[in-house]
Design a protein around this motif. Structure first.
Motif, PDB file in Angstrom:
ATOM      1  N   PRO A  86       0.361  -3.599   8.496  1.00  0.00           N
ATOM      2  CA  PRO A  86       0.185  -4.111   7.178  1.00  0.00           C
ATOM      3  C   PRO A  86       0.814  -3.152   6.114  1.00  0.00           C
ATOM      4  O   PRO A  86       1.368  -4.058   5.173  1.00  0.00           O
ATOM      5  CB  PRO A  86      -1.287  -4.145   7.003  1.00  0.00           C
ATOM      6  N   THR A  87       0.576  -1.963   6.473  1.00  0.00           N
ATOM      7  CA  THR A  87       1.371  -1.149   5.367  1.00  0.00           C
ATOM      8  C   THR A  87       2.862  -1.378   5.348  1.00  0.00           C
ATOM      9  O   THR A  87       3.355  -1.674   4.174  1.00  0.00           O
ATOM     10  CB  THR A  87       1.150   0.319   5.815  1.00  0.00           C
ATOM     11  N   THR A 120       3.468  -5.157   3.775  1.00  0.00           N
ATOM     12  CA  THR A 120       3.170  -5.253   2.412  1.00  0.00           C
ATOM     13  C   THR A 120       3.675  -4.501   1.324  1.00  0.00           C
ATOM     14  O   THR A 120       3.706  -4.692   0.158  1.00  0.00           O
ATOM     15  CB  THR A 120       1.551  -5.521   2.289  1.00  0.00           C
ATOM     16  N   GLN A 121       4.101  -3.108   1.925  1.00  0.00           N
ATOM     17  CA  GLN A 121       4.605  -2.122   0.839  1.00  0.00           C
ATOM     18  C   GLN A 121       6.076  -2.121   0.691  1.00  0.00           C
ATOM     19  O   GLN A 121       6.691  -1.626  -0.211  1.00  0.00           O
ATOM     20  CB  GLN A 121       4.064  -0.728   1.398  1.00  0.00           C
ATOM     21  N   PHE A 138       3.965 -10.905  10.565  1.00  0.00           N
ATOM     22  CA  PHE A 138       2.723 -10.850  11.062  1.00  0.00           C
ATOM     23  C   PHE A 138       2.725 -11.623  12.286  1.00  0.00           C
ATOM     24  O   PHE A 138       1.999 -11.548  13.342  1.00  0.00           O
ATOM     25  CB  PHE A 138       1.754 -11.330  10.091  1.00  0.00           C
ATOM     26  N   LYS A 154      -3.083   2.101  13.453  1.00  0.00           N
ATOM     27  CA  LYS A 154      -3.764   1.737  12.146  1.00  0.00           C
ATOM     28  C   LYS A 154      -3.490   2.919  11.002  1.00  0.00           C
ATOM     29  O   LYS A 154      -3.766   3.845  11.314  1.00  0.00           O
ATOM     30  CB  LYS A 154      -5.101   1.315  12.046  1.00  0.00           C
ATOM     31  N   LEU A 155      -2.967   2.637   9.631  1.00  0.00           N
ATOM     32  CA  LEU A 155      -2.903   3.582   8.845  1.00  0.00           C
ATOM     33  C   LEU A 155      -1.930   4.667   9.028  1.00  0.00           C
ATOM     34  O   LEU A 155      -1.591   5.692   8.422  1.00  0.00           O
ATOM     35  CB  LEU A 155      -4.177   4.134   8.424  1.00  0.00           C
ATOM     36  N   ASP A 173       1.873   1.434  10.899  1.00  0.00           N
ATOM     37  CA  ASP A 173       0.935   0.525  10.783  1.00  0.00           C
ATOM     38  C   ASP A 173       1.583  -0.796   9.985  1.00  0.00           C
ATOM     39  O   ASP A 173       2.118  -0.652   8.952  1.00  0.00           O
ATOM     40  CB  ASP A 173      -0.098   1.055   9.771  1.00  0.00           C
TER      41      ASP A 173
END
Lengths: 186, 510
Positions: free
Chosen positions: B362-363, B366-367, B334, B355-356, B360
């Protein structure tokens, strides 16, 4: 001050932040503010929420520096952040993250607010989107609808908010506003 | 023979009764016979003769509560399965309900998915009524999932309550084994593995198990229903087929059921080591994170996508070697992209746009369940960002050059300098000069001169202005400069040009 001398620093900090928030919301009679001032307000607001939620999430602001002086209506971002905190992170195992991205696209000012929280199922998202433009029926989602309506009333029907969401991945709300630079006094 | 399942909903709130009835009708295609009752007494009346298969009941009802109802059901030895709805997160009440024979409880407001899953698992049970009555070895998938859920939420009280409910006393032996999910992605499917577990454990006397999966691993809990049949060596011997590769499972020695939640917590922290699946470099990068950040950012703004990705790989080797905590890994990645957006704000729009999507951040961050997966996906994302950036910048430059040309056409008659035009498009003069040359194939000076001279040609032909006047009106202070420039562009002096033109009357030399 009493809280400060009693060494209740956290309480003292919360009160200071709360004071800043109040001052901003009743500040001037004008409804307009700048991107920088609105972001400053958001930082205050989030700091207060972090104290409340024990740093369950963090806020990351990314703003094109040339857009800091752009004008916009007050209090358009905060209700969306509040939504993200209340709905997005309620069932989150990992650390929550809210990104606010301010950028220019053609002649529009875009403010993209995203979280990595619980997201929504597509059916739920559809209901939410359909109630944005629904003027008659009263339903929940007051915050989002209010922001959407205020933008449209101020700037016209071509502006407003869009929402995207994926269950267990997060939600993205994008505000589209006209790009209005603050008049230069040079 | 298959009779239509009968379901009774008991709740004093008519909205809940109607709501649940609707949910059941909408979610199950098979025919269901649904009855409703507004209190326990009415419910009992409807259950006369043991005709109801599934009872869904509130605890707090006027006159005759759900607990009274459960008591009466036990006394009459009805075979009904019961789900209790409770508005309170009151474990004491829930435990009492369980002791009184409730199969499960759900909290209000109801989680729709959970409710439907539970009802479905019960309907499947009803369908297989000829199977032996819920002996622990045939725990339904739903109940298994419930064991694992309570364990993974490290709610040991709820876990032990469930064990007790299924006749597993806290002192009985048990064990937890965690299997790396990445293994299953690559080699065998989860269903196959479940099958293997069933096969393997069915041969071990007096055991039952619960198996479930999280994002990172598959958890298997084994319980002994009879402590005297516990034989550690025999168990290890017969479960050998489960342990495909030593690297991919974690467990401790056997312990009592009461200690399983604590064991689980410890095991879970160890699973982080599975995340680091990259091969160790023989020569790990010597640079600091900070240096790597700077290089990646520099390449990104310099449009060197391939090079940026190469250095990003070094960053991942660095992470793989130092093995920080999983949350620290997220932070490192990040931070890199935060710094990139800080450095060049054009990336804010690009990263916001993705985004999404598959790119993306964060996806991905974190995944990802392994570092190699994260490395691949982050590399692809960075590559896409840089390409978009290059494209956007090229479009942006074209737009700026168009604006600059228009400005030049309007102001060529003034004492126009490179600096003025660069200021107009908000670029540094050197940078402006280089993109102007690359987009137009000519330098700023040449371009300006051409514009001035072509206007001068017009004036020489179609006006009565003297040469020195023409020179001033197209922006030359010195007539001598004008003369030289004119000759360089057209090959003729202004005087020759004017004469030639008036001789040929209408023709102009272009």
């Amino acid at each position: 001050m009493r809280a400060y001398t009693a060494e209740q620093y956290e309480l003292s900090e919360m009160l200071t932040l709360l004071g800043n928030l109040f001052r901003y919301s009743v500040d001037t009679l004008s409804e307009e503010t700048t991107v920088n001032r609105e972001l400053q307000y958001i930082q205050n607001y989030v700091k207060l929420q972090q104290l409340r939620y024990d740093d369950l999430f963090s806020l990351h602001l990314h703003c094109d520096v040339s857009l800091g002086n752009c004008k916009l209506s007050k209090m358009l971002i905060q209700p969306i952040i509040e939504n993200a905190i209340v709905h997005g992170f309620s069932s989150l195992a990992q650390h929550g993250r809210i990104d606010v991205m301010v950028y220019k696209e053609n002649a529009d000012l875009k403010i993209c607010i995203s979280d990595n929280g619980g997201g929504m199922e597509s059916a739920q998202l559809e209901t939410l989107i359909s109630c944005l433009d629904n003027e008659l029926e009263f339903s929940g989602h007051v915050g989002l609808r209010n922001v959407h309506r205020r933008i449209q009333l101020t700037y016209g029907k071509t502006y407003g908010i869009t929402i995207r969401s994926i269950l267990n991945r997060g939600t993205v709300v994008t505000l589209t506003l006209p790009l209005q630079k603050e008049t230069n006094h040079e | 023979m298959n009779k239509t399942p009968t379901i009774l909903i008991a709740d004093d709130d008519s909205q809940i009764r109607r709501g649940l009835q609707k949910i059941l009708q909408n979610h199950f295609s098979q025919p269901l016979e649904i009855f409703t009752a507004e209190n326990g007494l009415a419910a009992l009346h409807l259950m006369e003769g043991d005709v109801i298969d599934l009872l869904i009941t509130d605890i707090k009802m006027p006159l005759y509560t759900g607990l009274d109802l459960l008591d009466e059901i036990q006394r009459k030895k009805y075979h009904v399965r019961t789900i209790v709805l409770s508005g309170y997160q009151d474990y004491a009440l829930v435990r009492t309900a369980m002791k009184h024979g409730a199969l499960d409880y759900l909290l209000k407001p109801l989680d729709l998915d959970e409710f439907v899953r539970l009802v479905r698992s019960i309907l499947i049970q009803l369908h297989q009524r000829n199977l032996p009555e819920s002996s622990p070895a045939t725990l339904t998938p739903y109940i298994q999932q419930e064991f694992i859920r309570r364990l993974t939420q490290t709610d040991s009280e709820a876990f032990l309550a469930l064990c007790q409910q299924y006749g597993l006393s806290a002192g009985n032996p048990g064990s937890i084994i965690l299997f790396d999910r990445n293994l299953f992605h690559q080699q065998i499917g989860f269903e196959d593995f479940l099958h293997l577990i069933r096969e393997t454990l069915s041969s071990i006397p007096d055991t039952s198990y619960a198996c479930g999966q999280t994002k990172e691993y598959i958890a298997l809990c084994v319980f002994w229903t009879n402590p005297s049949s516990f034989n550690q060596d025999a168990f290890i011997q017969s479960t050998k087929p489960l342990f495909i590769d030593d690297q991919f499972h974690l467990n401790f020695a056997f312990d009592t059921i009461a200690h399983l939640p604590a064991q689980y917590k410890q095991l879970q922290s160890q699973t982080e080591s599975w995340f680091y699946d990259l091969a160790l470099d023989s020569e790990p990068a010597q640079q600091s994170l900070e240096e790597l950040y700077q290089q990646i950012i520099l390449c990104s703004v310099g449009h060197k996508a391939q090079q940026a990705v190469t250095i990003l790989h070094q960053l991942f080797s660095h992470i793989n070697a130092s093995k920080p905590s999983r949350s620290q890994v997220s932070k490192i990645i990040f931070d890199l992209f935060d710094a990139l957006m800080q450095k060049e704000s054009a990336f804010i729009r690009i990263i916001g746009k993705y985004k999404l999507s598959n790119f993306d951040l964060p996806t991905i961050i974190t995944q990802s369940t392994s570092l190699s997966q994260m490395k691949t996906q982050i590399s692809e994302a960075l590559y896409a960002y840089i390409q978009d950036y290059e494209e956007a910048e090229s479009l942006q430059n074209e737009h700026l050059i168009r604006k600059a040309k228009e400005y030049i056409k309007q102001h060529y008659m003034d004492n126009l300098q490179l600096q003025d035009v660069a200021n107009y498009v908000h670029l540094h003069p050197n940078y402006f000069s280089s993109i102007f040359a690359s987009k137009t194939g000519t330098t700023f000076r040449e371009y300006l001169r051409k514009i001035r001279i072509s206007h001068a040609q017009e004036l020489l032909c179609h006006s009565d202005q003297k040469i020195y006047e023409v020179a001033t009106s197209v922006g030359y202070k010195e007539t001598s400069h004008f003369n030289r420039a004119f000759k360089e562009v057209t090959g003729l002096s202004p005087k020759q040009y004017k004469q030639l033109h008036s001789n040929q009357l209408s023709d102009t030399i272009d």
